[in-house]
Enzyme design. Structure first.
Site, PDB file in Angstrom:
ATOM      1  N   ARG A 111     -45.362 -10.839  95.862  1.00  9.39           N
ATOM      2  CA  ARG A 111     -45.287 -10.247  94.527  1.00  9.39           C
ATOM      3  C   ARG A 111     -44.665  -8.851  94.595  1.00  9.39           C
ATOM      4  O   ARG A 111     -43.919  -8.443  93.698  1.00  9.39           O
ATOM      5  CB  ARG A 111     -46.675 -10.196  93.893  1.00  9.39           C
ATOM      6  CG  ARG A 111     -47.201 -11.566  93.491  1.00  9.39           C
ATOM      7  CD  ARG A 111     -48.512 -11.471  92.759  1.00  9.39           C
ATOM      8  NE  ARG A 111     -48.356 -10.763  91.488  1.00  9.39           N
ATOM      9  CZ  ARG A 111     -49.402 -10.280  90.810  1.00  9.39           C
ATOM     10  NH1 ARG A 111     -50.622 -10.391  91.290  1.00  9.39           N
ATOM     11  NH2 ARG A 111     -49.216  -9.670  89.655  1.00  9.39           N
ATOM     12  N   GLN A 159     -52.504  -3.635  82.121  1.00 10.69           N
ATOM     13  CA  GLN A 159     -53.208  -4.548  83.041  1.00 10.69           C
ATOM     14  C   GLN A 159     -52.253  -4.946  84.179  1.00 10.69           C
ATOM     15  O   GLN A 159     -52.669  -5.584  85.132  1.00 10.69           O
ATOM     16  CB  GLN A 159     -53.658  -5.807  82.309  1.00 10.69           C
ATOM     17  CG  GLN A 159     -54.590  -5.523  81.145  1.00 10.69           C
ATOM     18  CD  GLN A 159     -54.783  -6.749  80.294  1.00 10.69           C
ATOM     19  OE1 GLN A 159     -55.701  -7.547  80.489  1.00 10.69           O
ATOM     20  NE2 GLN A 159     -53.883  -6.921  79.323  1.00 10.69           N
ATOM     21  N   ASP A 200     -47.317  -4.157  88.322  1.00  9.68           N
ATOM     22  CA  ASP A 200     -45.941  -3.790  88.688  1.00  9.68           C
ATOM     23  C   ASP A 200     -45.694  -2.333  88.281  1.00  9.68           C
ATOM     24  O   ASP A 200     -46.486  -1.742  87.554  1.00  9.68           O
ATOM     25  CB  ASP A 200     -44.929  -4.742  88.013  1.00  9.68           C
ATOM     26  CG  ASP A 200     -44.939  -4.663  86.477  1.00  9.68           C
ATOM     27  OD1 ASP A 200     -45.138  -5.692  85.823  1.00  9.68           O
ATOM     28  OD2 ASP A 200     -44.744  -3.552  85.940  1.00  9.68           O
ATOM     29  N   HIS A 228     -55.764  -2.568  86.548  1.00  8.49           N
ATOM     30  CA  HIS A 228     -55.978  -3.600  87.577  1.00  8.49           C
ATOM     31  C   HIS A 228     -55.336  -3.263  88.910  1.00  8.49           C
ATOM     32  O   HIS A 228     -55.198  -4.125  89.762  1.00  8.49           O
ATOM     33  CB  HIS A 228     -55.469  -4.963  87.077  1.00  8.49           C
ATOM     34  CG  HIS A 228     -56.306  -5.500  85.948  1.00  8.49           C
ATOM     35  ND1 HIS A 228     -55.857  -6.479  85.099  1.00  8.49           N
ATOM     36  CD2 HIS A 228     -57.544  -5.163  85.508  1.00  8.49           C
ATOM     37  CE1 HIS A 228     -56.802  -6.748  84.207  1.00  8.49           C
ATOM     38  NE2 HIS A 228     -57.831  -5.951  84.426  1.00  8.49           N
ATOM     39  N   SER A 270     -52.701 -11.865  76.737  1.00  6.06           N
ATOM     40  CA  SER A 270     -53.525 -12.894  76.068  1.00  6.06           C
ATOM     41  C   SER A 270     -54.909 -12.343  75.720  1.00  6.06           C
ATOM     42  O   SER A 270     -55.706 -13.002  75.063  1.00  6.06           O
ATOM     43  CB  SER A 270     -53.659 -14.101  77.000  1.00  6.06           C
ATOM     44  OG  SER A 270     -54.279 -13.666  78.226  1.00  6.06           O
TER      45      SER A 270
HETATM   46  N1  APR Z   1     -42.739 -10.933  75.280  1.00  2.14           N
HETATM   47  C1  APR Z   1     -43.998 -10.664  74.837  1.00  2.14           C
HETATM   48  N2  APR Z   1     -45.093 -11.385  75.181  1.00  2.14           N
HETATM   49  C2  APR Z   1     -44.882 -12.437  76.007  1.00  2.14           C
HETATM   50  C3  APR Z   1     -43.610 -12.788  76.520  1.00  2.14           C
HETATM   51  C4  APR Z   1     -42.516 -11.981  76.115  1.00  2.14           C
HETATM   52  N3  APR Z   1     -41.268 -12.231  76.541  1.00  2.14           N
HETATM   53  N4  APR Z   1     -43.762 -13.886  77.316  1.00  2.14           N
HETATM   54  C5  APR Z   1     -45.084 -14.195  77.310  1.00  2.14           C
HETATM   55  N5  APR Z   1     -45.748 -13.339  76.521  1.00  2.14           N
HETATM   56  C6  APR Z   1     -47.179 -13.291  76.225  1.00  2.14           C
HETATM   57  C7  APR Z   1     -47.886 -14.634  76.240  1.00  2.14           C
HETATM   58  O1  APR Z   1     -47.776 -15.267  74.978  1.00  2.14           O
HETATM   59  C8  APR Z   1     -49.320 -14.207  76.546  1.00  2.14           C
HETATM   60  O2  APR Z   1     -50.036 -13.882  75.367  1.00  2.14           O
HETATM   61  O3  APR Z   1     -47.784 -12.538  77.250  1.00  2.14           O
HETATM   62  C9  APR Z   1     -49.145 -12.930  77.387  1.00  2.14           C
HETATM   63  C10 APR Z   1     -49.420 -13.148  78.857  1.00  2.14           C
HETATM   64  O4  APR Z   1     -50.772 -13.480  78.997  1.00  2.14           O
HETATM   65  P1  APR Z   1     -51.351 -13.675  80.474  1.00  2.14           P
HETATM   66  O5  APR Z   1     -50.421 -14.527  81.272  1.00  2.14           O
HETATM   67  O6  APR Z   1     -52.784 -14.066  80.317  1.00  2.14           O
HETATM   68  O7  APR Z   1     -51.277 -12.210  81.113  1.00  2.14           O
HETATM   69  P2  APR Z   1     -52.264 -10.987  80.891  1.00  2.14           P
HETATM   70  O8  APR Z   1     -52.871 -11.022  79.532  1.00  2.14           O
HETATM   71  O9  APR Z   1     -51.531  -9.762  81.290  1.00  2.14           O
HETATM   72  O10 APR Z   1     -53.413 -11.279  81.978  1.00  2.14           O
HETATM   73  C11 APR Z   1     -54.425 -10.286  82.108  1.00  2.14           C
HETATM   74  O11 APR Z   1     -55.301 -11.498  83.998  1.00  2.14           O
HETATM   75  O12 APR Z   1     -55.057 -12.578  85.988  1.00  2.14           O
HETATM   76  C12 APR Z   1     -55.375 -11.383  85.421  1.00  2.14           C
HETATM   77  O13 APR Z   1     -55.120  -9.350  86.515  1.00  2.14           O
HETATM   78  C13 APR Z   1     -54.396 -10.326  85.842  1.00  2.14           C
HETATM   79  O14 APR Z   1     -53.749  -8.383  84.579  1.00  2.14           O
HETATM   80  C14 APR Z   1     -53.856  -9.803  84.524  1.00  2.14           C
HETATM   81  C15 APR Z   1     -54.903 -10.229  83.523  1.00  2.14           C
END
Ligand code: APR
Length: 238
Positions: free
Chosen positions: A60, A90, A93, A108, A177
């Protein structure tokens, strides 16, 4: 003297998606669809197989070094010139920093840092792989400076983040999310009178946040941030 509006950006993996970094759970190529959290992102995984955990974060970290900040990161950084901005992320990077953002809270942890397994306060800039046998100054193994599932977040960071949300005029939630606690409870502290903007192409469960002035820009982070940037600048002297 113009009173500088206070703006909080609360970001997740979606803000880095358009840079080419996978999100976690919102699509079939999400990280957690290709790796098991319990194998690479828990203290038990570290005790069971340090090399697998190091390999996951080395991969990563390399991936992060191969991509660039996108327009969403740059637009947030540019707002530093006009407002009092803080980014509560969160993400692990460093794309916000590489786009120029200065006021950051990484809830995080950070991919580009490592720390001693003996002493959490021994934190190092980490651009290369971490391997078994890479030791801190006190002779103990280095680990990724990441908060794993089951580990607690830095209390001071959480409290500072809550204070910043409580006092802000505008909170923009981008690309998360909001499924992972306790980070996801931070936006809850928003004042009812503050403006709340969500930028996400999908629906986000946000009904736990009360705001009299709420918008959901159902679009990508780059497209949404251009709209937000323009509307904030337009209203700057109103
Ligand atoms: N622009 C805006 N939002 C986007 C895009 C985009 N191009 N692509 C995806 N998304 C949205 C998705 O719809 C989703 O709601 O980004 C969100 C990503 O959600 P997750 O994959 O759950 O990521 P995140 O919310 O950052 O996860 C939180 O979970 O695993 C742990 O530590 C990890 O920090 C992370 C935490």
């Amino acid at each position: 003297m113009m009173v500088k509006n206070k703006i909080v950006f609360f970001t997740g993996a979606g803000v880095s998606a358009e840079s080419g970094l996978a999100t976690f759970r919102d699509s079939e190529d999400g990280l957690w669809n290709n790796y098991h959290i319990e194998d690479v992102c828990t203290p038990e995984a570290w005790e069971r197989d340090k090399e697998l955990v190091l390999e996951f974060y080395n991969f990563r970290r390399k991936q992060c070094q191969e991509v660039l900040p996108n327009l969403a990161h740059f637009k947030m950084a540019e707002l530093d010139d006009y407002f009092e901005v803080i980014i509560i992320t969160q993400n692990v990077d460093d794309l916000h920093e590489r786009a120029g953002s200065k006021n950051m809270i990484h809830l995080h942890g950070e991919l580009m840092k490592s720390r001693s397994i003996l002493d959490d306060s021994l934190i190092y800039v980490q651009e290369k792989d971490i391997n078994l046998g890479d030791f801190c100054e006190k002779g103990y193994q280095l680990r990724p400076h990441i908060v794993w599932f089951g580990e607690s977040l830095d209390e001071k960071k959480i409290n500072t983040a809550i204070e910043k949300v409580k006092e802000c005029d505008v909170c923009v939630i981008v690309g998360t999310s909001l499924l992972v606690s306790p980070a996801n409870m931070i936006p809850f502290y928003l004042r009812k009178s503050a403006k709340l903007i969500v930028i996400d192409p999908k629906d986000v469960k946000i009904d736990f946040i009360e705001s009299d002035d709420y918008y959901h820009l159902k679009t990508t982070a780059t497209d949404g941030m251009v709209q937000v940037f323009e509307s904030l600048i337009k209203n700057i002297n109103k």
